[in-house]
Design a protein around this motif. Structure first.
Motif, short mmCIF file in Angstrom:
data_model
loop_
_atom_site.label_atom_id
_atom_site.label_comp_id
_atom_site.label_asym_id
_atom_site.label_seq_id
_atom_site.Cartn_x
_atom_site.Cartn_y
_atom_site.Cartn_z
N SER A 39 1.04 -1.58 -0.07
CA SER A 39 0.13 0.19 0.11
C SER A 39 1.24 1.42 0.14
O SER A 39 0.35 2.47 -0.73
CB SER A 39 -1.55 -0.25 1.19
OG SER A 39 -2.04 -1.17 1.11
N SER A 76 -5.19 0.86 2.61
CA SER A 76 -5.11 -0.51 2.52
C SER A 76 -5.89 -1.21 1.70
O SER A 76 -7.51 -1.08 2.33
CB SER A 76 -5.17 -0.42 4.51
OG SER A 76 -5.03 -2.25 4.77
N HIS A 77 -6.16 -2.35 1.65
CA HIS A 77 -6.29 -3.15 0.71
C HIS A 77 -7.87 -3.91 1.82
O HIS A 77 -9.22 -3.69 1.39
CB HIS A 77 -6.35 -3.91 -0.68
CG HIS A 77 -6.73 -4.25 -1.08
ND1 HIS A 77 -7.66 -5.67 -1.16
CD2 HIS A 77 -7.25 -4.18 -2.70
CE1 HIS A 77 -8.24 -6.10 -2.41
NE2 HIS A 77 -7.97 -5.06 -3.08
N SER A 78 -7.05 -4.37 2.24
CA SER A 78 -8.55 -4.85 3.67
C SER A 78 -8.72 -3.67 4.54
O SER A 78 -10.28 -4.68 5.22
CB SER A 78 -7.32 -5.91 4.98
OG SER A 78 -6.91 -5.15 5.64
N GLY A 79 -8.22 -2.75 4.71
CA GLY A 79 -8.35 -1.64 6.21
C GLY A 79 -8.60 -2.18 7.58
O GLY A 79 -8.55 -1.87 7.95
N ALA A 100 -9.90 7.10 3.25
CA ALA A 100 -9.79 6.06 2.78
C ALA A 100 -9.53 5.43 1.62
O ALA A 100 -10.67 6.05 1.44
CB ALA A 100 -10.71 4.53 3.98
N THR A 102 -9.88 1.56 -0.40
CA THR A 102 -10.12 0.58 0.44
C THR A 102 -10.67 -0.57 -0.40
O THR A 102 -11.70 0.43 -1.24
CB THR A 102 -9.94 0.37 2.13
OG1 THR A 102 -9.89 -1.12 2.37
CG2 THR A 102 -11.59 0.87 1.94
N SER A 103 -10.80 -1.78 -0.42
CA SER A 103 -11.60 -2.67 -0.77
C SER A 103 -12.70 -3.10 0.34
O SER A 103 -13.79 -4.12 -0.77
CB SER A 103 -11.13 -3.73 -1.67
OG SER A 103 -10.46 -4.50 -1.10
N ASN A 104 -12.47 -2.43 1.45
CA ASN A 104 -14.06 -3.06 2.31
C ASN A 104 -14.13 -1.73 3.24
O ASN A 104 -13.83 -1.39 3.81
CB ASN A 104 -12.56 -3.45 3.84
CG ASN A 104 -13.25 -4.48 4.64
OD1 ASN A 104 -14.41 -4.25 4.96
ND2 ASN A 104 -13.56 -5.20 5.73
N SER A 107 -14.09 -1.41 7.69
CA SER A 107 -12.98 -1.76 7.54
C SER A 107 -12.56 -0.28 8.91
O SER A 107 -13.50 0.30 8.99
CB SER A 107 -12.15 -1.98 6.79
OG SER A 107 -11.72 -1.20 6.47
N LEU A 109 -9.89 0.53 8.96
CA LEU A 109 -9.69 2.03 8.00
C LEU A 109 -11.02 2.77 7.58
O LEU A 109 -10.60 3.97 8.10
CB LEU A 109 -8.56 1.53 7.15
CG LEU A 109 -8.08 2.60 6.40
CD1 LEU A 109 -7.34 3.43 7.16
CD2 LEU A 109 -7.49 2.53 5.31
N LEU A 136 -5.94 -0.25 -6.10
CA LEU A 136 -5.54 0.33 -4.42
C LEU A 136 -5.09 2.23 -5.54
O LEU A 136 -5.18 2.79 -5.36
CB LEU A 136 -4.59 0.76 -3.54
CG LEU A 136 -4.99 -0.38 -2.76
CD1 LEU A 136 -4.47 -1.07 -1.86
CD2 LEU A 136 -6.60 -0.05 -1.84
#
Length: 319
Positions: A39, A76-79, A100, A102-104, A107, A109, A136
């Protein structure tokens, strides 16, 4: 699975993916983009838009924001990356705008941010990961105000054009593993070089660093006598300087491999980001191929503990 198959699967995933949809109200002013690991490489892409990038640990563990920063963008992809979550919480408590990527969206984040730029996840099987970085990176471009409509298919097209470069680079790898590797670049491919570094470390377990071109000329000249590989990432700038340094390094007994990316001088914005992301993919595929050639399975053949407990913050539970 071969490196060619990995690249083909990644291109197919991009071609069928939804686009990143910009969801942040206004492009940030005086911003620092921050993350850890992959990230942080994504954060570096914001420099194409005039922003700063730094490790989230530099904010969290120093306990203060850089001077003059109005907005902190956590990536952060996961957060769930602990230092990045804490960096956004610190920024919010200091009165800064927080975003943020993120994909989540559920999360920690995302909870720490005033606004959230959600990115799709690419559903592709990977041994050495790069898919999250790609989405990202497009999220970074979206937050910076770029038009990212069609960017995933545009990136897939670029990767198809880079297929022959991947093959040339894999074929040019040394037969035996070096003791260490340096990635040499100018700012146009600095983010790609940083990502190459991470993937070569993960895939081969070797000591690898990313270094600005001219600084390599001042330091790498003295490396040896153990075998050292210097990989030069060339874009549209200063080929003469790369060539001159390559000759000097080869004179000291080092192996130099030049990887020339198709690039137009003056690229900026989304075009610059796509070039960097394409470079990151080439580096990932080449790193996995190098691991196979050199008999060094990724993640030290599974010997490395991958639970990532050391990047979670004990003082603040992250789940």
């Amino acid at each position: 699975m071969t490196h060619q198959e990995n690249l083909t699967r990644l291109i197919a995933a991009l071609e069928t993916s939804a686009d990143v949809r910009a969801s942040v109200s206004d492009a940030p002013g005086s911003a620092v983009f921050t993350g850890s690991g992959d990230s942080l490489s994504s954060a570096l892409l914001a420099q194409a838009y005039g922003h700063r990038a730094m490790s989230s640990g530099d904010i969290t563990f120093m306990g203060r924001l850089p001077v003059g920063v109005e907005t902190v963008v956590g990536i952060s992809h996961s957060g769930t990356s602990g230092a990045t979550v804490q960096a956004l919480r610190l920024a919010r408590s200091a009165g800064a705008r927080t975003i943020a990527i993120t994909s989540n969206s559920d999360s920690p984040l995302a909870e720490a941010a005033d606004e959230v730029q959600v990115v799709p996840s690419l559903h592709v099987e990977e041994a050495v990961p790069v898919a999250g970085h790609l989405m990202l990176g497009l999220g970074v471009a979206a937050v910076c105000g770029a038009d990212v409509d069609g960017a995933t298919s545009a990136l897939a097209s670029r990767l198809r054009d880079l297929t022959s470069l991947v093959e040339e680079t894999v074929e040019g790898l040394p037969a035996e593993a070096p003791v260490s590797i340096s990635l040499l670049s100018l700012p146009d491919l600095r983010g790609a070089a940083d990502f190459w570094m991470l993937k070569l470390i993960e895939a081969t377990g070797l000591a690898v660093r990313s270094v600005p071109l001219e600084e390599s000329g001042h330091v790498d000249y003295f490396l040896g006598p153990q075998p050292h590989l210097a990989v030069q990432l060339l874009g549209a700038y200063s080929r003469f300087r790369f060539d001159r340094l390559a000759a000097a390094l080869e004179h000291t007994g080092q192996t130099v491999q030049q990887v020339a990316f198709p690039q137009q001088a003056g690229e900026a914005g989304i075009d610059a980001v796509l070039t960097e992301l394409g470079g990151a993919v080439v580096g990932t595929v080449v790193a996995e191929a190098a691991a196979g050639r050199w008999g060094r399975p990724p993640f030290r053949g599974g010997a490395v503990n991958m639970d990532a407990a050391h990047i979670k913050l004990d003082a603040q539970a992250i789940s």
